[in-house]
Design a protein around this motif. Structure first.
Motif, mmCIF file in Angstrom:
data_model
loop_
_atom_site.group_PDB
_atom_site.id
_atom_site.type_symbol
_atom_site.label_atom_id
_atom_site.label_comp_id
_atom_site.label_asym_id
_atom_site.label_seq_id
_atom_site.Cartn_x
_atom_site.Cartn_y
_atom_site.Cartn_z
ATOM 1 N N ARG A 169 -1.482 -0.407 -10.103
ATOM 2 C CA ARG A 169 -2.765 0.073 -10.601
ATOM 3 C C ARG A 169 -2.998 1.520 -10.202
ATOM 4 N NH1 ARG A 169 -6.388 -2.365 -7.578
ATOM 5 N NH2 ARG A 169 -7.363 -0.514 -6.783
ATOM 6 N N TYR A 178 0.847 -1.194 0.000
ATOM 7 C CA TYR A 178 0.000 0.000 0.000
ATOM 8 C C TYR A 178 0.879 1.238 0.000
ATOM 9 C CZ TYR A 178 -3.122 3.656 1.679
ATOM 10 O OH TYR A 178 -3.826 4.817 1.811
ATOM 11 N N ASN A 222 -1.620 -3.933 -6.961
ATOM 12 C CA ASN A 222 -2.500 -2.861 -6.482
ATOM 13 C C ASN A 222 -1.780 -1.520 -6.471
ATOM 14 O OD1 ASN A 222 -0.969 -4.023 -4.400
ATOM 15 N ND2 ASN A 222 -2.314 -3.203 -2.827
#
Length: 103
Positions: free
Chosen positions: A88, A54, A85
């Motif tokens: 993206r 993250y 992620n």
């Protein structure tokens, strides 16, 4: 959140490996690690995000700022191995070319 940053130099390449989640609470640590690597004036700086699940806008801002600083200093800059992620999000923001993202 825990963040670990390691840095290795091989020839003219400086590799900064980031481990953990990057957010507003620890983006300063990322900035310090990347700035120290840039201050060493390598021929190229790679920031490895393979262990980053993250990253928030503050962390992304650190990477963009580092890319600009590297360009100004004539240092190659590349973000490598982002998890899907993270990649993206960077893609949605249109930063893949600016950060020279590669696998």
């Amino acid at each position: 959140m825990n963040l670990t940053i390691t840095s290795n130099t091989e020839n003219a390449l400086r590799l900064v490996a980031v481990h953990g989640e990057v957010d507003v609470s620890n983006a300063g640590e990322l900035r310090a690690g990347v700035d120290a690597a840039l201050d060493a004036k390598p021929g190229k700086l790679e920031v490895d995000l393979s262990d980053v699940a993250y990253i928030d806008s503050t962390g992304i801002g650190v990477l963009v700022g580092a890319s600009h600083r590297a360009d100004d200093a004539g240092i190659g800059f590349e973000v490598t191995n982002p998890q899907p992620n993270v990649r993206r999000v960077l893609g949605l923001l249109g930063l893949e070319k600016e950060l020279k993202i590669s696998e």
